[in-house]
Structure formats: structure tokens, C-alpha cells
Scaffold this active site. Sequence first.
Site, short mmCIF file in Angstrom:
data_model
loop_
_atom_site.label_atom_id
_atom_site.label_comp_id
_atom_site.label_asym_id
_atom_site.label_seq_id
_atom_site.Cartn_x
_atom_site.Cartn_y
_atom_site.Cartn_z
N LYS A 298 4.54 -2.59 -5.18
CA LYS A 298 4.58 -1.56 -6.22
C LYS A 298 3.45 -1.82 -7.20
CE LYS A 298 7.48 -1.40 -9.84
NZ LYS A 298 6.57 -1.19 -10.97
N ASP B 280 6.86 -6.25 -6.64
CA ASP B 280 6.14 -5.67 -7.78
C ASP B 280 4.92 -6.53 -8.08
OD1 ASP B 280 5.51 -4.19 -10.03
OD2 ASP B 280 7.45 -4.49 -11.02
N GLU C 100 9.32 6.82 -14.19
CA GLU C 100 10.15 6.24 -15.23
C GLU C 100 9.86 6.91 -16.55
OE1 GLU C 100 11.28 1.77 -16.82
OE2 GLU C 100 9.68 2.01 -15.38
N ASP D 125 8.79 -7.07 -11.64
CA ASP D 125 8.23 -8.01 -12.61
C ASP D 125 9.08 -8.06 -13.88
OD1 ASP D 125 7.50 -5.56 -13.75
OD2 ASP D 125 5.37 -6.05 -13.91
N SER D 126 10.08 -7.17 -13.98
CA SER D 126 11.02 -7.22 -15.10
C SER D 126 11.78 -8.53 -15.13
CB SER D 126 12.00 -6.05 -15.02
OG SER D 126 12.65 -6.04 -13.76
N GLU E 49 1.30 0.03 -10.69
CA GLU E 49 1.45 0.98 -11.78
C GLU E 49 0.14 1.68 -12.10
OE1 GLU E 49 3.16 -0.85 -15.28
OE2 GLU E 49 4.84 -1.65 -14.15
#
Length: 183
Positions: A113, A84, A183, A45-46, A115
Site C-alpha cells: 500500500k 503498508d 479515507e 504503518d498505524s 499513499e
Amino acid sequence: MAKKTVTTFQNLKNNSEKIAMLTAYDYSTAQILEKANIDAILVGDSLAMVALGHENTYNITIEEMLIFVRAVARGAKNSFIIGDMPFVSYNLSIEQGLENAGKMIASGANAVKIEGCNEHILALTKRLVESGIPVLAHLGLTPQLLNTLGGYRIQGKTAEQAEFILECAKQLQDAGAFAVVLE
């Protein structure tokens, strides 16, 4: 070259071999990574920031992410592709998370992915895996929690914080996550 799977990662780990994972957002980059025999490609998503010019990752939707997942999947047929899940595409309910993760898989991702490590994330991880959707967990500096973390700050700086992250990783593993990004 055979299609990479979750089993590929387990075999690499069992043989103490390194796993190469890079990020791609487009067909051409995915082709290059495929030719380089990269094990996994994350469609992160970056891309909201680095490809679309947003200030953070909050501004990308599941529908937009699916466009990029499809492009990468067309360019890398044998790499393991991880989609993501964008902000609030899986946080509201287990059903919402399953539906959107299913869209990722249908668009060409081999895993998703997500979080965090709260009760909802643990339950969702378990449910996704039970449904046949591999989960890559993400702990530590989690950009989707930027507002609650107080900005981009290094996580786990104290022994207590590091222990909490380790415990979260174990819980996510128990819930079925095949790997953890720290991270």
C-alpha cells in the site's frame, strides 16, 4: 480454503459481493482473521501509533514493518496480506520503492500500500505492477502527508476537492493499482 489473490477481489467486485479487509499486526490476530475468512489483512504503518506508542506513523522503518508483515504472514496463510510502505520508504526514487516493496513481498506480503497521487507515485505504481507487485493505492486523508495536509483533516469536502480525488483514483487505476483505499 484457497489463497486469496488480486483475482479474488476482481471476482468479488464483478459479483457485487463485499470485500472484508481488517488490520492486524501480529500472528495471533492474523490467525483469528484467517479463521473468520477475512479477504485481506492490512499490516498498516498505524502500528507505529497503536502498537509501538509513537505519536504518528513517521517513526516506523521498513525494517520494523517487515517484522510485523512476517508475523501476520505466518498466521494467515490464505488471506491476502498487504504491507503498508512506511514514510519515506518509497518516496526518494523508483529504485528505492522497488527495493523496499520487494522486501515486503519477500517477507510474506502479497501486495503493498502506498499513499498519494503525484507523478512519482503514479510512475512507481506502474513500475511495481510491471514488476509483479500488486499495489493498493491510498487517497484522501493520507497520514504520511500529515505535515503537508495541516493535520488530521477530512479531505474532499468541496466538489473541487472530491473531483480531484476521483481523478487521482482513475489515474492510479490506469497505472495498475488493483484497489484504492479512500479515507
